[in-house]
Design a protein around this motif. Sequence first.
Motif, PDB file in Angstrom:
ATOM      1  N   ILE A 135      54.395 -57.402  18.931  1.00 42.12           N
ATOM      2  CA  ILE A 135      53.391 -57.659  17.891  1.00 42.12           C
ATOM      3  C   ILE A 135      54.129 -57.716  16.553  1.00 42.12           C
ATOM      4  CG2 ILE A 135      51.311 -56.803  16.748  1.00 42.12           C
ATOM      5  CD1 ILE A 135      50.643 -55.333  19.395  1.00 42.12           C
ATOM      6  N   SER A 136      53.941 -58.791  15.818  1.00 42.89           N
ATOM      7  CA  SER A 136      54.662 -58.972  14.549  1.00 42.89           C
ATOM      8  C   SER A 136      54.276 -57.893  13.548  1.00 42.89           C
ATOM      9  CB  SER A 136      54.353 -60.349  13.955  1.00 42.89           C
ATOM     10  OG  SER A 136      53.023 -60.365  13.449  1.00 42.89           O
ATOM     11  N   LEU A 137      55.138 -57.687  12.559  1.00 41.67           N
ATOM     12  CA  LEU A 137      54.848 -56.706  11.504  1.00 41.67           C
ATOM     13  C   LEU A 137      53.573 -57.077  10.752  1.00 41.67           C
ATOM     14  CD1 LEU A 137      58.416 -55.945  10.089  1.00 41.67           C
ATOM     15  CD2 LEU A 137      56.997 -54.503  11.564  1.00 41.67           C
ATOM     16  N   ALA A 138      53.370 -58.369  10.519  1.00 42.08           N
ATOM     17  CA  ALA A 138      52.153 -58.813   9.821  1.00 42.08           C
ATOM     18  C   ALA A 138      50.910 -58.480  10.650  1.00 42.08           C
ATOM     19  CB  ALA A 138      52.223 -60.310   9.534  1.00 42.08           C
ATOM     20  N   ASP A 139      50.980 -58.704  11.953  1.00 40.77           N
ATOM     21  CA  ASP A 139      49.841 -58.395  12.816  1.00 40.77           C
ATOM     22  C   ASP A 139      49.613 -56.883  12.934  1.00 40.77           C
ATOM     23  OD1 ASP A 139      49.156 -61.021  13.212  1.00 40.77           O
ATOM     24  OD2 ASP A 139      50.130 -61.176  15.187  1.00 40.77           O
ATOM     25  N   ARG A 140      50.705 -56.113  12.919  1.00 42.29           N
ATOM     26  CA  ARG A 140      50.567 -54.648  12.926  1.00 42.29           C
ATOM     27  C   ARG A 140      49.816 -54.185  11.681  1.00 42.29           C
ATOM     28  NH1 ARG A 140      56.379 -52.090  14.868  1.00 42.29           N
ATOM     29  NH2 ARG A 140      56.688 -53.481  16.637  1.00 42.29           N
ATOM     30  N   GLU A 141      50.193 -54.754  10.547  1.00 47.15           N
ATOM     31  CA  GLU A 141      49.535 -54.384   9.292  1.00 47.15           C
ATOM     32  C   GLU A 141      48.071 -54.800   9.313  1.00 47.15           C
ATOM     33  OE1 GLU A 141      48.649 -52.776   5.740  1.00 47.15           O
ATOM     34  OE2 GLU A 141      50.513 -52.439   6.850  1.00 47.15           O
ATOM     35  N   LEU A 142      47.792 -55.986   9.791  1.00 47.25           N
ATOM     36  CA  LEU A 142      46.421 -56.456   9.901  1.00 47.25           C
ATOM     37  C   LEU A 142      45.617 -55.547  10.835  1.00 47.25           C
ATOM     38  CD1 LEU A 142      44.169 -58.481   9.311  1.00 47.25           C
ATOM     39  CD2 LEU A 142      45.082 -59.896  11.191  1.00 47.25           C
ATOM     40  N   PHE A 143      46.185 -55.194  11.978  1.00 49.62           N
ATOM     41  CA  PHE A 143      45.543 -54.299  12.936  1.00 49.62           C
ATOM     42  C   PHE A 143      45.194 -52.967  12.270  1.00 49.62           C
ATOM     43  CE2 PHE A 143      46.089 -51.223  16.575  1.00 49.62           C
ATOM     44  CZ  PHE A 143      44.934 -51.568  17.251  1.00 49.62           C
ATOM     45  N   SER A 144      46.127 -52.424  11.520  1.00 50.46           N
ATOM     46  CA  SER A 144      45.898 -51.164  10.812  1.00 50.46           C
ATOM     47  C   SER A 144      44.764 -51.302   9.803  1.00 50.46           C
ATOM     48  CB  SER A 144      47.191 -50.730  10.105  1.00 50.46           C
ATOM     49  OG  SER A 144      46.994 -49.506   9.431  1.00 50.46           O
ATOM     50  N   GLN A 145      44.757 -52.395   9.055  1.00 52.46           N
ATOM     51  CA  GLN A 145      43.687 -52.639   8.079  1.00 52.46           C
ATOM     52  C   GLN A 145      42.333 -52.791   8.765  1.00 52.46           C
ATOM     53  OE1 GLN A 145      44.958 -56.073   5.861  1.00 52.46           O
ATOM     54  NE2 GLN A 145      46.660 -54.988   4.884  1.00 52.46           N
ATOM     55  N   LEU A 146      42.312 -53.503   9.874  1.00 53.59           N
ATOM     56  CA  LEU A 146      41.059 -53.695  10.607  1.00 53.59           C
ATOM     57  C   LEU A 146      40.529 -52.373  11.156  1.00 53.59           C
ATOM     58  CD1 LEU A 146      41.947 -57.001  12.495  1.00 53.59           C
ATOM     59  CD2 LEU A 146      40.366 -56.740  10.557  1.00 53.59           C
ATOM     60  N   LEU A 147      41.423 -51.545  11.684  1.00 55.41           N
ATOM     61  CA  LEU A 147      41.007 -50.222  12.156  1.00 55.41           C
ATOM     62  C   LEU A 147      40.436 -49.394  11.008  1.00 55.41           C
ATOM     63  CD1 LEU A 147      43.854 -49.190  14.637  1.00 55.41           C
ATOM     64  CD2 LEU A 147      41.489 -49.770  15.200  1.00 55.41           C
ATOM     65  N   ASN A 148      41.121 -49.404   9.878  1.00 54.67           N
ATOM     66  CA  ASN A 148      40.631 -48.650   8.707  1.00 54.67           C
ATOM     67  C   ASN A 148      39.237 -49.133   8.300  1.00 54.67           C
ATOM     68  OD1 ASN A 148      42.901 -47.050   8.539  1.00 54.67           O
ATOM     69  ND2 ASN A 148      43.882 -48.312   6.983  1.00 54.67           N
ATOM     70  N   GLN A 149      39.044 -50.434   8.306  1.00 46.33           N
ATOM     71  CA  GLN A 149      37.729 -50.981   7.911  1.00 46.33           C
ATOM     72  C   GLN A 149      36.651 -50.587   8.909  1.00 46.33           C
ATOM     73  OE1 GLN A 149      36.939 -52.744   4.967  1.00 46.33           O
ATOM     74  NE2 GLN A 149      34.932 -52.093   5.728  1.00 46.33           N
ATOM     75  N   ALA A 150      36.950 -50.683  10.205  1.00 46.29           N
ATOM     76  CA  ALA A 150      35.971 -50.303  11.222  1.00 46.29           C
ATOM     77  C   ALA A 150      35.608 -48.831  11.108  1.00 46.29           C
ATOM     78  CB  ALA A 150      36.505 -50.625  12.616  1.00 46.29           C
ATOM     79  N   ILE A 151      36.599 -47.976  10.861  1.00 45.84           N
ATOM     80  CA  ILE A 151      36.333 -46.545  10.674  1.00 45.84           C
ATOM     81  C   ILE A 151      35.472 -46.315   9.446  1.00 45.84           C
ATOM     82  CG2 ILE A 151      37.430 -44.332  10.095  1.00 45.84           C
ATOM     83  CD1 ILE A 151      39.830 -45.342  11.895  1.00 45.84           C
ATOM     84  N   ALA A 152      35.833 -46.962   8.347  1.00 48.71           N
ATOM     85  CA  ALA A 152      35.047 -46.825   7.101  1.00 48.71           C
ATOM     86  C   ALA A 152      33.611 -47.312   7.295  1.00 48.71           C
ATOM     87  CB  ALA A 152      35.731 -47.599   5.970  1.00 48.71           C
TER      88      ALA A 152
END
Length: 155
Positions: A135-152
Amino acid sequence: MVSTSDHSQTVESWQQVLAPYSMGYRIKLLSQLLSRKFTEKLEPFGLTPFHWLVLCCLWQEDGLPTSCIGDKLKQVGGTLTGVLDRMEERSLVRRERDLHDRRIWRIWLTDAGKELEKVLPPISVELRDQAMQGISLADRELFSQLLNQAIANLF
């Protein structure tokens, strides 16, 4: 009576919310797999993933009040108290009353707790890299952001 065709279309439209295809199920599975692997890696140190979380909080800011650690980790006091008891027994942390408010207990790392900061983060990085392999670094960062948004969204 519902026709077989209608039933098939309904089930097909629900496919993404039914286990094992649902996002919730897959996030739970990922969490369980990561937790199991991390538990195995922490076992030689006599630690659990919850100990790791507390240590992370204190590595970032030593001397936190118990309530702040609980808030950061979204934990109920009783659960955290037991974990802190075991960490104190193992000489990883010490508790001290707050100088200005005797009702508050502050949690401080001992030398042994501070030493683990040199050893444990690389183990966590290794496990994260294993999980994110391919998984690319960009996709890892996007995944992390998406998880944060879903949690929020759910808080």
